[in-house]
Structures are given as structure tokens and as C-alpha cells.
Scaffold this motif. Structure first.
Motif, PDB file in Angstrom:
ATOM      1  N   UNK A 199       0.832  -1.206   0.000  1.00  0.00           N
ATOM      2  CA  UNK A 199       0.000   0.000   0.000  1.00  0.00           C
ATOM      3  C   UNK A 199       0.867   1.257   0.000  1.00  0.00           C
ATOM      4  N   UNK A 200       1.929   1.241   0.782  1.00  0.00           N
ATOM      5  CA  UNK A 200       2.826   2.404   0.847  1.00  0.00           C
ATOM      6  C   UNK A 200       3.517   2.645  -0.491  1.00  0.00           C
ATOM      7  N   UNK A 201       3.962   1.574  -1.149  1.00  0.00           N
ATOM      8  CA  UNK A 201       4.616   1.733  -2.457  1.00  0.00           C
ATOM      9  C   UNK A 201       3.650   2.276  -3.491  1.00  0.00           C
ATOM     10  N   UNK A 202       2.436   1.752  -3.478  1.00  0.00           N
ATOM     11  CA  UNK A 202       1.418   2.224  -4.422  1.00  0.00           C
ATOM     12  C   UNK A 202       1.093   3.700  -4.157  1.00  0.00           C
ATOM     13  N   UNK A 203       0.964   4.069  -2.888  1.00  0.00           N
ATOM     14  CA  UNK A 203       0.668   5.456  -2.541  1.00  0.00           C
ATOM     15  C   UNK A 203       1.843   6.372  -2.884  1.00  0.00           C
ATOM     16  N   UNK A 204       3.062   5.889  -2.701  1.00  0.00           N
ATOM     17  CA  UNK A 204       4.225   6.720  -2.999  1.00  0.00           C
ATOM     18  C   UNK A 204       4.347   6.986  -4.499  1.00  0.00           C
ATOM     19  N   UNK A 205       3.871   6.062  -5.318  1.00  0.00           N
ATOM     20  CA  UNK A 205       3.882   6.318  -6.762  1.00  0.00           C
ATOM     21  C   UNK A 205       3.038   7.555  -7.075  1.00  0.00           C
ATOM     22  N   UNK A 206       1.922   7.703  -6.392  1.00  0.00           N
ATOM     23  CA  UNK A 206       1.072   8.885  -6.580  1.00  0.00           C
ATOM     24  C   UNK A 206       1.732  10.134  -6.006  1.00  0.00           C
ATOM     25  N   UNK A 207       2.490   9.972  -4.943  1.00  0.00           N
ATOM     26  CA  UNK A 207       3.231  11.095  -4.367  1.00  0.00           C
ATOM     27  C   UNK A 207       4.283  11.588  -5.344  1.00  0.00           C
ATOM     28  N   UNK A 208       5.039  10.667  -5.906  1.00  0.00           N
ATOM     29  CA  UNK A 208       6.108  11.056  -6.828  1.00  0.00           C
ATOM     30  C   UNK A 208       5.554  11.616  -8.131  1.00  0.00           C
ATOM     31  N   UNK A 209       4.380  11.161  -8.554  1.00  0.00           N
ATOM     32  CA  UNK A 209       3.746  11.728  -9.747  1.00  0.00           C
ATOM     33  C   UNK A 209       3.373  13.190  -9.519  1.00  0.00           C
ATOM     34  N   UNK A 210       3.064  13.522  -8.270  1.00  0.00           N
ATOM     35  CA  UNK A 210       2.739  14.898  -7.915  1.00  0.00           C
ATOM     36  C   UNK A 210       3.977  15.718  -7.593  1.00  0.00           C
TER      37      UNK A 210
END
Length: 117
Positions: free
Chosen positions: A77-88
Motif C-alpha cells: 500500500x505504501x509503495x502504491x501510494x508513494x507512486x502517486x506522491x512522486x507523480x505529484x
């Protein structure tokens, strides 16, 4: 040959065997190794498991598996969420990133609406 080399000989497949030591030393070594496999405290996981009225007893193996599964789920879940963080183009994980991860990953669909306050 040093004392540590006499006690433990590493096999090619990654297992270790004890030559001149006792079974207790081997068990202590395995316990130290298993402690490093988990980050969540087993006692806390067992306590949470026992909060379920259907659970009366929980073996150490079951508690270990639940703890390890939980860690892997949180990591995913953290890796998936961090992908959205890095996209932003941000470095700080925010609630909206976790929400986006839940919405975008089909395997996390069961979490939809959980974070709503």
C-alpha cells in the motif's frame, strides 16, 4: 580455525549447521534470525487477533504469518501510494495519495471509503 568458524558452517544453499555447538545455540541463532524478519511486535499482533470473539487460541506460527502478511500489505500500500506522491512531484506521502492508490489498484478496492472521516 576460529571458535565462530568451528560452531557454525554455512552450506551453499544458505542453511547453517552446528558442528561442535549445542542445539540451544542453534535455536538462539534461529530466534535472532526470525526476529529480524518482522517489524511488527508479535505480542501486539496476538492481542489484536484475540480481540475477535471467534479467536480463542492463536499459535505462534499463525501469529507470525498474520504479522508478516500485514507487513507485506502495508509495504504494498505504501509503495502504491508513494507512486502517486512522486507523480505529484512531492516527497511527503499524504492521505490523498493513499486514497488515489486505493482507487487505482483493483486489489485495494475493499478499502474504498475506509479513510473517509
Amino acid at each position: 580455525m576460529e571458535k565462530s568458524e568451528e560452531l557454525i558452517t554455512a552450506n551453499l544453499d544458505g542453511h547453517s549447521s552446528v558442528k561442535d555447538g549445542t542445539v540451544q545455540e542453534e535455536n538462539e541463532h534461529e530466534e535472532e534470525k526470525s526476529e529480524k524478519l518482522l517489524r511488527l511486535p508479535l505480542s501486539r499482533v496476538k492481542h489484536i487477533m484475540k480481540m475477535d470473539p471467534d479467536v480463542h487460541l492463536a499459535s505462534q506460527e499463525a501469529v507470525f504469518l498474520i504479522a508478516k502478511s500485514t507487513e507485506l500489505f502495508i509495504e504494498s500500500l505504501a509503495k502504491e501510494a508513494y507512486m502517486h506522491t512522486s507523480q505529484g512531484k512531492r516527497r511527503t506521502l499524504q492521505k490523498k495519495d493513499i486514497d488515489s492508490a486505493i482507487e487505482s489498484a483493483d486489489c485495494l478496492a475493499f478499502l474504498e471509503g475506509v479513510l473517509d472521516s
